[in-house]
Structures are given as structure tokens and as C-alpha cells.
Design a protein around this motif. Structure first.
Motif, PDB file in Angstrom:
ATOM      1  N   TYR A  83       0.615  -1.306  -0.253  1.00  0.00           N
ATOM      2  CA  TYR A  83      -0.051   0.071   0.268  1.00  0.00           C
ATOM      3  C   TYR A  83       0.819   1.199   0.120  1.00  0.00           C
ATOM      4  N   GLU A  84       0.264   2.543  -0.361  1.00  0.00           N
ATOM      5  CA  GLU A  84       0.657   3.494  -0.301  1.00  0.00           C
ATOM      6  C   GLU A  84       1.048   4.153   1.233  1.00  0.00           C
ATOM      7  N   GLY A  85       1.957   3.990   1.698  1.00  0.00           N
ATOM      8  CA  GLY A  85       2.650   5.025   2.670  1.00  0.00           C
ATOM      9  C   GLY A  85       2.566   4.616   4.334  1.00  0.00           C
ATOM     10  N   ILE A  86       2.046   3.119   3.715  1.00  0.00           N
ATOM     11  CA  ILE A  86       2.227   1.830   5.307  1.00  0.00           C
ATOM     12  C   ILE A  86       1.860   0.866   5.072  1.00  0.00           C
ATOM     13  N   ASP A  87       3.063   0.181   5.904  1.00  0.00           N
ATOM     14  CA  ASP A  87       3.498  -1.668   5.998  1.00  0.00           C
ATOM     15  C   ASP A  87       1.909  -2.264   6.599  1.00  0.00           C
ATOM     16  N   ALA A  88       1.305  -2.848   5.622  1.00  0.00           N
ATOM     17  CA  ALA A  88      -0.360  -3.306   6.714  1.00  0.00           C
ATOM     18  C   ALA A  88      -0.129  -3.827   7.683  1.00  0.00           C
ATOM     19  N   ALA A  89       0.891  -5.080   7.241  1.00  0.00           N
ATOM     20  CA  ALA A  89       1.934  -6.099   8.365  1.00  0.00           C
ATOM     21  C   ALA A  89       1.849  -5.539   9.659  1.00  0.00           C
ATOM     22  N   LYS A  90       2.156  -4.337   9.555  1.00  0.00           N
ATOM     23  CA  LYS A  90       2.895  -3.871  11.130  1.00  0.00           C
ATOM     24  C   LYS A  90       1.817  -3.297  12.228  1.00  0.00           C
ATOM     25  N   TYR A  91       0.425  -3.409  11.608  1.00  0.00           N
ATOM     26  CA  TYR A  91      -1.101  -3.511  12.190  1.00  0.00           C
ATOM     27  C   TYR A  91      -1.785  -4.681  12.039  1.00  0.00           C
ATOM     28  N   GLU A  92      -1.323  -6.043  12.617  1.00  0.00           N
ATOM     29  CA  GLU A  92      -2.104  -6.769  12.307  1.00  0.00           C
ATOM     30  C   GLU A  92      -2.913  -7.896  13.153  1.00  0.00           C
ATOM     31  N   VAL A  93      -1.333  -7.437  13.956  1.00  0.00           N
ATOM     32  CA  VAL A  93      -1.375  -8.077  15.668  1.00  0.00           C
ATOM     33  C   VAL A  93      -1.841  -7.416  16.397  1.00  0.00           C
ATOM     34  N   VAL A  94      -2.643  -7.992  17.187  1.00  0.00           N
ATOM     35  CA  VAL A  94      -3.795  -7.294  18.657  1.00  0.00           C
ATOM     36  C   VAL A  94      -3.321  -7.865  19.986  1.00  0.00           C
ATOM     37  N   MET A  95      -1.940  -6.755  19.727  1.00  0.00           N
ATOM     38  CA  MET A  95      -1.806  -7.279  21.763  1.00  0.00           C
ATOM     39  C   MET A  95      -2.346  -6.442  22.933  1.00  0.00           C
ATOM     40  N   CYS A  96      -3.065  -6.888  24.006  1.00  0.00           N
ATOM     41  CA  CYS A  96      -3.090  -7.073  25.226  1.00  0.00           C
ATOM     42  C   CYS A  96      -2.079  -6.726  25.897  1.00  0.00           C
ATOM     43  N   PRO A  97      -1.892  -5.198  26.383  1.00  0.00           N
ATOM     44  CA  PRO A  97      -0.438  -4.591  27.261  1.00  0.00           C
ATOM     45  C   PRO A  97      -0.644  -5.044  28.315  1.00  0.00           C
ATOM     46  N   VAL A  98      -1.317  -5.760  28.719  1.00  0.00           N
ATOM     47  CA  VAL A  98      -2.109  -6.701  30.395  1.00  0.00           C
ATOM     48  C   VAL A  98      -1.122  -7.788  30.640  1.00  0.00           C
ATOM     49  N   CYS A  99      -1.668  -8.520  29.716  1.00  0.00           N
ATOM     50  CA  CYS A  99      -1.499 -10.300  29.886  1.00  0.00           C
ATOM     51  C   CYS A  99      -0.419 -10.320  29.562  1.00  0.00           C
ATOM     52  N   GLY A 100      -0.178  -9.548  28.011  1.00  0.00           N
ATOM     53  CA  GLY A 100       0.641 -10.480  27.298  1.00  0.00           C
ATOM     54  C   GLY A 100      -0.091 -11.003  25.846  1.00  0.00           C
ATOM     55  N   TYR A 101      -1.390 -11.415  26.192  1.00  0.00           N
ATOM     56  CA  TYR A 101      -1.834 -11.992  24.940  1.00  0.00           C
ATOM     57  C   TYR A 101      -1.869 -11.378  24.042  1.00  0.00           C
ATOM     58  N   ALA A 102      -1.142 -11.899  22.456  1.00  0.00           N
ATOM     59  CA  ALA A 102      -1.088 -11.499  20.976  1.00  0.00           C
ATOM     60  C   ALA A 102      -1.788 -12.082  20.421  1.00  0.00           C
ATOM     61  N   ALA A 103      -2.842 -12.066  19.206  1.00  0.00           N
ATOM     62  CA  ALA A 103      -3.231 -12.738  18.191  1.00  0.00           C
ATOM     63  C   ALA A 103      -3.375 -12.157  16.865  1.00  0.00           C
TER      64      ALA A 103
END
Length: 287
Positions: A83-103
Motif C-alpha cells: 500500500y501507499e504510505g503504510i506497511d499493512a503487516a505492522k497493524y495485523e497483530v492485536v496485543m493486550c498490554p496487560v497480560c501479553g496475549y497477542a494474536a
């Protein structure tokens, strides 16, 4: 003596050397400069989306790409969208900042109680999450998020398709990081580049292994992909690792498929031609 010399006597000495006609290229360049659209900023293509962690019930926000605003420039052979102006892969993972669960976002809420227990026992008790500071995720931050998603998929005993999909997207992220390094540095450190290229290769090898297993043991669609798309992806990965017979077999099945559309059939034909050339080169080198 110029044709406008003598204007000084008329009080216009500053115009004695003026050009009668503007250079066309200069004029056109100025015109293009005036109408040029402002450069797309990554921060304008993301937003903070609210989530509730299915492991610890904490509420938090994660940066997500505005897919309807990002302009698609093209697609790599292994289906990575650029994409223009962004790497989509950077925003594919959701991570909980409290318990560290990520997917990956697709899988974030789809976790069973027994899987959540495993995450709490093996990740949450010891994980330390550094706070995110900027308006966007850096590549370094995104890489950490993928590592947590990948180790989380192992801990919760995810299906092969999920682990393969994380590896694939992580490989795309690594490729994007390499591209950014080469853009930013006139001469990128060769050792550093080689290390990241090795990592991308390892991730794609794991993606190939995982999707091959998933195709044999799981029901379609896999990660939102139908059978034709998965077979095309596998064919591309097989060719990358010189498993040419497998690649040709998969591409041939797509070309003769009754369900595949003309677009992917054309891609399969082009890919098959390339694979056949690569096979021939390999045979010549060996013979």
C-alpha cells in the motif's frame, strides 16, 4: 551586447538579462509541483480500535489500518499486498498490554477457556510489555508483537493454519523492514541485511510447512482463503524452496480448475512458466 541592453537608462537595469521565453520543462515542473497531492502519512491511515482481552478481560486499544483509505499499489507473488504510505503487516497483530496475549486480529477473540488458561500460566505471569510511545508502530514494535503472537500460538496449541498464517505475515513484515532499511540507508549493513533475509526465509519455510499440513488436516476456508488461493500460495512457496514438482502440480490444478477465476488462472500460467524456466536452469547447472 544583449537585445535588451540599455534598459538601465530607463531605470530597468534589473531586466536587461531576462529570458524572453520560459523553458518548457521548467514551466511544466512548476505546474506539476503546484498540483502535486500531499504525501500520504502513515498516521492518517490508522486508528485506535477498542478491544477487550479474552484472557484477562482488560480493555485496551490497538492501532488498526483503515483498509478503505489505503491505496493498493500491487501484490507480491506470495500475496503480500503493498500500500501507499503504510506497511499493512505492522497493524495485523492485536496485543493486550496487560497480560501479553497477542494474536492476528482474525484470531484474537477466538480463544477457548483452556487456551486462555495456558496463556495465563505460560506467558502472563512473566511477560513485560514496553509501552508504545509514537503515533504509529515502529518496525521494532511490530516485530515484538509478532513474536508474542507466534509464541502465543504455540502455547495455546493453535491449529497449523494459524501458526502458518502468522509466519507468512511475519515474513511480509520482515520484507517491509528490509525495504525500509535499504531506503533509509544509502548503503545498508550487509551483515544486518543478510540476517533479516535469513529470517524471512525461515518464516516462509515455516509458513510452507504449516499450510501444507493444514491443507491435509483442516477444512476450507483456511485463514479466510479458499482452496484455490491456498494452492496458489503453496505453489509460490514450493517454487521458492525449489520443490518444483509440487509447485507445477498445484499450478496445473489451478489452471484446469472449474472453480478458479480467470485472474488467478492467468497468474498460475505466468507462475508455471517461470517455474519451468527455473527447473530448466537447475537441471543445466546439475548436468
Amino acid at each position: 551586447m544583449g537585445i535588451l541592453s540599455g534598459l538601465k537608462s530607463l531605470g530597468l537595469g534589473n531586466l536587461e538579462d531576462v529570458s524572453l521565453f520560459e523553458e518548457p520543462k521548467k514551466k511544466e515542473a512548476e505546474k506539476q509541483e503546484q498540483v502535486a497531492a500531499p504525501k500520504v502519512q502513515e498516521k492518517d491511515l490508522i486508528y485506535d480500535r477498542s478491544f477487550v482481552c479474552p484472557v484477562c478481560d482488560s480493555s485496551f486499544t490497538s492501532k488498526v489500518m483503515k483498509s478503505n483509505k489505503a491505496k493498493l499499489l500491487g501484490t507480491d507473488a506470495d500475496l503480500r499486498a503493498r500500500y501507499e504510505g503504510i506497511d499493512a503487516a505492522k497493524y495485523e497483530v492485536v496485543m493486550c498490554p496487560v497480560c501479553g496475549y497477542a494474536a492476528l486480529m482474525r484470531y484474537f477473540t477466538g480463544i477457548t477457556s483452556s487456551q486462555a488458561k495456558l496463556v495465563r500460566e505460560k506467558i502472563s505471569q512473566t511477560v513485560r510489555i514496553p509501552p508504545s510511545q509514537g503515533e504509529t508502530y515502529t518496525y521494532e514494535e511490530a516485530i515484538q508483537r509478532y513474536k508474542l503472537a507466534l509464541v502465543g500460538s504455540v502455547v495455546k496449541r493453535a491449529k497449523p493454519s494459524e501458526k502458518a498464517y502468522i509466519c507468512l505475515k511475519y515474513a511480509w513484515l520482515t520484507r517491509g523492514y528490509l525495504e525500509s532499511l535499504k531506503e533509509q540507508e544509502a548503503k545498508a549493513d550487509e551483515k544486518r541485511v543478510a540476517e533479516w533475509e535469513t529470517q524471512e526465509n525461515e518464516l516462509l519455510a515455516n509458513a510452507y510447512k504449516g499450510f501444507t499440513e493444514a491443507r491435509q488436516t483442516e477444512m476450507f476456508p483456511l485463514c479466510g482463503m479458499n482452496e484455490v488461493t491456498v494452492d496458489y500460495l503453496l505453489a509460490v512457496l514450493a517454487a521458492r524452496f525449489q520443490d518444483y514438482d509440487m509447485s507445477v502440480r498445484l499450478l496445473s490444478s489451478i489452471i484446469t480448475s472449474r472453480t478458479a477465476n480467470s485472474r488467478i488462472k492467468d497468474k498460475a500460467r505466468d507462475m508455471k512458466d517461470q517455474v519451468m524456466l527455473d527447473m530448466k536452469k537447475k537441471q543445466q547447472q546439475q548436468g
